[in-house]
Write an enzyme that holds these catalytic residues in place. Structure first.
Site, mmCIF file in Angstrom:
data_model
loop_
_atom_site.group_PDB
_atom_site.id
_atom_site.type_symbol
_atom_site.label_atom_id
_atom_site.label_comp_id
_atom_site.label_asym_id
_atom_site.label_seq_id
_atom_site.Cartn_x
_atom_site.Cartn_y
_atom_site.Cartn_z
ATOM 1 N N ALA A 20 0.788 -1.228 0.000
ATOM 2 C CA ALA A 20 0.000 0.000 0.000
ATOM 3 C C ALA A 20 0.820 1.278 0.000
ATOM 4 O O ALA A 20 0.245 2.370 -0.009
ATOM 5 C CB ALA A 20 -0.932 0.005 1.217
ATOM 6 N N GLY A 23 1.849 2.932 -5.878
ATOM 7 C CA GLY A 23 1.157 2.273 -6.981
ATOM 8 C C GLY A 23 -0.313 1.988 -6.731
ATOM 9 O O GLY A 23 -1.045 2.812 -6.172
ATOM 10 N N ILE A 24 -0.749 0.807 -7.150
ATOM 11 C CA ILE A 24 -2.153 0.421 -7.042
ATOM 12 C C ILE A 24 -2.607 0.401 -5.589
ATOM 13 O O ILE A 24 -3.711 0.849 -5.257
ATOM 14 C CB ILE A 24 -2.381 -0.945 -7.715
ATOM 15 C CG1 ILE A 24 -2.225 -0.822 -9.236
ATOM 16 C CG2 ILE A 24 -3.765 -1.502 -7.374
ATOM 17 C CD1 ILE A 24 -2.284 -2.156 -9.976
ATOM 18 N N ALA A 27 -3.185 3.947 -4.354
ATOM 19 C CA ALA A 27 -4.369 4.513 -5.010
ATOM 20 C C ALA A 27 -5.647 3.925 -4.421
ATOM 21 O O ALA A 27 -6.631 4.641 -4.180
ATOM 22 C CB ALA A 27 -4.302 4.249 -6.512
ATOM 23 N N ASP A 43 2.919 -2.705 4.193
ATOM 24 C CA ASP A 43 3.985 -2.690 3.199
ATOM 25 C C ASP A 43 5.301 -2.973 3.898
ATOM 26 O O ASP A 43 5.450 -2.725 5.107
ATOM 27 C CB ASP A 43 4.046 -1.326 2.498
ATOM 28 C CG ASP A 43 4.712 -1.391 1.127
ATOM 29 O OD1 ASP A 43 3.995 -1.364 0.113
ATOM 30 O OD2 ASP A 43 5.950 -1.487 1.081
ATOM 31 N N VAL A 67 5.011 -9.525 3.474
ATOM 32 C CA VAL A 67 3.920 -10.433 3.109
ATOM 33 C C VAL A 67 4.398 -11.851 2.835
ATOM 34 O O VAL A 67 3.600 -12.793 2.851
ATOM 35 C CB VAL A 67 3.124 -9.907 1.886
ATOM 36 C CG1 VAL A 67 2.388 -8.625 2.225
ATOM 37 C CG2 VAL A 67 4.019 -9.752 0.658
ATOM 38 N N ASN A 93 -2.565 -7.336 -2.551
ATOM 39 C CA ASN A 93 -2.100 -6.565 -3.711
ATOM 40 C C ASN A 93 -0.589 -6.536 -3.881
ATOM 41 O O ASN A 93 -0.097 -6.282 -4.986
ATOM 42 C CB ASN A 93 -2.638 -5.135 -3.583
ATOM 43 C CG ASN A 93 -2.018 -4.183 -4.569
ATOM 44 O OD1 ASN A 93 -2.325 -4.218 -5.770
ATOM 45 N ND2 ASN A 93 -1.115 -3.332 -4.093
ATOM 46 N N TYR A 166 6.732 -14.530 -12.650
ATOM 47 C CA TYR A 166 5.616 -13.613 -12.397
ATOM 48 C C TYR A 166 4.347 -14.139 -13.064
ATOM 49 O O TYR A 166 3.276 -14.186 -12.451
ATOM 50 C CB TYR A 166 5.990 -12.237 -12.935
ATOM 51 C CG TYR A 166 4.957 -11.147 -12.768
ATOM 52 C CD1 TYR A 166 4.892 -10.412 -11.589
ATOM 53 C CD2 TYR A 166 4.076 -10.835 -13.797
ATOM 54 C CE1 TYR A 166 3.968 -9.385 -11.437
ATOM 55 C CE2 TYR A 166 3.149 -9.820 -13.658
ATOM 56 C CZ TYR A 166 3.095 -9.096 -12.480
ATOM 57 O OH TYR A 166 2.171 -8.087 -12.334
#
Length: 280
Positions: A20, A23-24, A27, A43, A67, A93, A166
């Site tokens: 968080a 980036g996404i 946002a 994060d 994470v 995320n 990925y």
């Protein structure tokens, strides 16, 4: 097909967003705060994460989290539920690109072990987040369930030769979400994936942005519409979906067709039979 229009959720809703600090994830945290959610930003980057939470105001807080570590994620989820007494939404995320070259030719007599950090962060970590979200959402005092949205990628739908680890992780997340979603629907817990095309974040090398035409980038607003479509869709138990976000469009992608009736019968078999066989 476009996601549903955003609606304002009740002010007592609590969310966890991983990855968080930028980036996404940043946002999404910003968007949720604007809709009066209480948001815990998670994060590994403590400096950026704390700064982001401070900027977002009193309904935002930050917890430093690795994470890829079960212990770290458990501490995150436990602290949130202990503090707020509920958990309504989790955005799994956090993600990274490939950290090793599977194609590498080594000068040594034996190949070096591959660095599996990409799979740990991009595949195993979201599954950990799911397991923890499930545990705490089941304990919401009003038995309201909750919404889990996993950030996959368009690379989870197509080959992606420059980043095969990925791609493997992101393909796996879609299969995982589609597999668990039917089981949890009766508990009002929804599990969906968003699959962004190329979005301008710090995930990719900085040199990439000089090579990609700007009109081929997907704006953050499209990604936010996809997230909020799944959050709002929780009330209708919209689950098991993969939303491909490409420029201004959101496409809800179906699994591949069954090639034969026998395969359809096999995978459409009564769920209870499979569960019983695996003693679940």
């Amino acid at each position: 097909m476009h996601a549903a229009a955003m609606t304002v959720p009740p002010t007592n809703k609590v969310a966890i967003v991983t990855g968080a600090s930028s980036g996404i994830g940043l946002a999404l945290s910003t968007s949720l705060i604007a809709q009066s959610w209480t948001v815990v930003l998670a994060d590994i980057n403590a400096t950026a994460g704390a700064a982001a939470a401070s900027t977002l105001g009193p309904k935002a807080s930050f917890v430093e989290t690795d994470v890829s570590s079960w212990t770290s994620q458990l501490a995150l989820f436990k602290s949130v539920f202990t503090r707020f007494g509920r958990l309504d939404f989790v955005a799994a995320n956090a993600g990274i690109d490939d950290k090793d070259a599977v194609y590498a030719d080594f000068e040594a007599e034996e190949p070096e072990a591959l660095n599996f950090k990409t799979l740990e962060v991009d595949l195993l970590a979201p599954i950990m987040s799911f397991r923890l979200a499930l545990f705490y959402m089941r304990r919401n005092p009003d038995k309201s369930g909750g919404a889990i949205v996993i950030t996959s990628s368009s690379a989870g739908l197509y080959p992606f030769s420059s980043n095969p680890e990925y791609a493997a992780a992101k393909h796996g997340l879609i299969g995982f979400a589609r597999s668990v979603a039917p089981v949890l629907k009766r508990e009002k817990i929804t599990v969906n994936c968003i699959c962004p095309a190329l979005v301008s974040t710090n995930l990719a090398p900085a040199s990439l942005w000089t090579l990609i035409p700007k009109d081929q980038l997907t704006p953050m607003s499209t990604i936010m519409r996809a997230f909020h479509g799944f959050i709002d869709g929780h009330k209708d138990l919209l689950t098991g979906q993969a939303a491909e976000c490409a420029i201004d469009d959101i496409f809800y992608r179906d699994p591949v067709d069954f090639p034969s009736q026998s395969q359809k019968d096999m995978f459409s078999r009564d769920l209870g039979a499979w569960m019983s066989a695996y003693d679940m």
